[in-house]
Design a protein around this motif. Structure first.
Motif, PDB file in Angstrom:
ATOM      1  N   UNK A   1     -25.473   0.356  -8.526  1.00  0.00           N
ATOM      2  CA  UNK A   1     -26.380   1.395  -8.982  1.00  0.00           C
ATOM      3  C   UNK A   1     -27.391   1.727  -7.897  1.00  0.00           C
ATOM      4  N   UNK A   2     -27.741   3.022  -7.774  1.00  0.00           N
ATOM      5  CA  UNK A   2     -28.668   3.472  -6.743  1.00  0.00           C
ATOM      6  C   UNK A   2     -29.876   4.146  -7.383  1.00  0.00           C
ATOM      7  N   UNK A   3     -31.070   3.816  -6.860  1.00  0.00           N
ATOM      8  CA  UNK A   3     -32.301   4.498  -7.260  1.00  0.00           C
ATOM      9  C   UNK A   3     -32.943   5.030  -5.986  1.00  0.00           C
ATOM     10  N   UNK A   4     -33.309   6.329  -6.004  1.00  0.00           N
ATOM     11  CA  UNK A   4     -33.826   6.964  -4.798  1.00  0.00           C
ATOM     12  C   UNK A   4     -35.277   7.403  -4.968  1.00  0.00           C
ATOM     13  N   UNK A   5     -35.981   7.528  -3.856  1.00  0.00           N
ATOM     14  CA  UNK A   5     -37.371   7.964  -3.874  1.00  0.00           C
ATOM     15  C   UNK A   5     -37.513   9.349  -4.481  1.00  0.00           C
ATOM     16  N   UNK A   6     -36.553  10.227  -4.222  1.00  0.00           N
ATOM     17  CA  UNK A   6     -36.642  11.625  -4.650  1.00  0.00           C
ATOM     18  C   UNK A   6     -36.228  11.839  -6.101  1.00  0.00           C
ATOM     19  N   UNK A   7     -35.967  10.763  -6.835  1.00  0.00           N
ATOM     20  CA  UNK A   7     -35.517  10.776  -8.233  1.00  0.00           C
ATOM     21  C   UNK A   7     -34.064  11.243  -8.327  1.00  0.00           C
ATOM     22  N   UNK A   8     -33.729  12.399  -7.716  1.00  0.00           N
ATOM     23  CA  UNK A   8     -32.348  12.871  -7.689  1.00  0.00           C
ATOM     24  C   UNK A   8     -31.817  13.336  -9.024  1.00  0.00           C
TER      25      UNK A   8
END
Length: 241
Positions: free
Chosen positions: A105-112
């Motif tokens: 699973x990936x979590x990004x700064x930009x929310x996405x």
């Protein structure tokens, strides 16, 4: 709080990543080795451009190392390919996509988040890609939104949510496929300090309760205290383990 782990879920050996060649060569990462266990929250810190994002991209199979290997440990509960350890570099593109959809699973700064979709629909996206049936999708989405405290915001679109709520939707989306590995790149970078602390505490609690192996890159020194282990990266090298 330190967590004792007995199962290595993610293992990297001698990772290096070089971009370009000759005079234009950039060594973004140099000979990095690390192991992450089930239920362990590892925080990676270091200056901008030190190689934190490169490390996460390699660990998650979003990029391939110039040298070195990334291994996803065997899952005792799995059948088929997941029942044995796999080296990500040895997988074909279809196999690698499948691993990223279901096990990482990936979590990004930009929310996405996708603006036209509701919170629930954003969380559902990985399950649709994995072709999970509708009833199972609905149950998992509800479970994921409840885990991040957003069950009452399921029908709201991103623009109707605060930054902290949007990032919690991102966390729910990352966890809805019940991955074994969670990778987060500056997940609190767009949040105020209070909201950032809440999101990081949520990640920590979910990682510990679900036995996920997590690696989080951050600039925020206040978040380091929540880690089970801290890695320091400078100029592409791991300087503290």
């Amino acid at each position: 709080m330190s967590v004792t782990t007995t199962t290595t879920v993610l293992r990297a050996e001698g990772l290096s990543r070089v971009y370009g060649s000759g005079a234009g060569e950039v060594r973004a990462l140099e000979d990095v080795s690390v192991e992450v266990g089930a239920g362990e929250l590892v925080v990676v810190v270091g200056p901008s451009g030190s190689g934190k994002s490169t490390l996460l991209h390699l660990l998650g199979g979003l990029d391939r190392p110039t040298t070195g290997t990334v291994h996803l440990g065997a899952d005792p509960a799995a059948q088929g390919p997941g029942a044995v350890e796999r080296e990500l570099g040895g997988l074909g593109e279809d196999e690698l996509h499948a691993v990223r959809r279901t096990e990482i699973g990936f979590v990004f700064q930009s929310f996405g988040l996708i603006p036209v979709l509701s919170a629930a629909e954003n969380v559902e996206v990985p399950l649709r890609l994995a072709r999970v049936d509708a009833a199972e999708r609905a149950a998992r989405v509800a479970e994921a939104l409840e885990a991040v405290g957003l069950e009452d915001h399921a029908e709201q679109r991103p623009y109707e949510l605060s930054g902290g709520q949007q990032q919690r939707v991102g966390v729910a989306r990352a966890l809805v496929a019940r991955p074994r590995v969670l990778l987060a790149d500056e997940p609190t970078g767009q949040l105020d300090s209070t909201t950032a602390a809440r999101v990081m505490a949520l990640l920590r609690d979910l990682v510990h309760s679900r036995g996920v192996a997590a690696v989080v890159a951050t600039h925020d020194p206040e978040l380091v205290a929540m880690a089970d282990r801290v890695l320091v990266v400078r100029e592409g090298r791991l300087v503290t383990v």
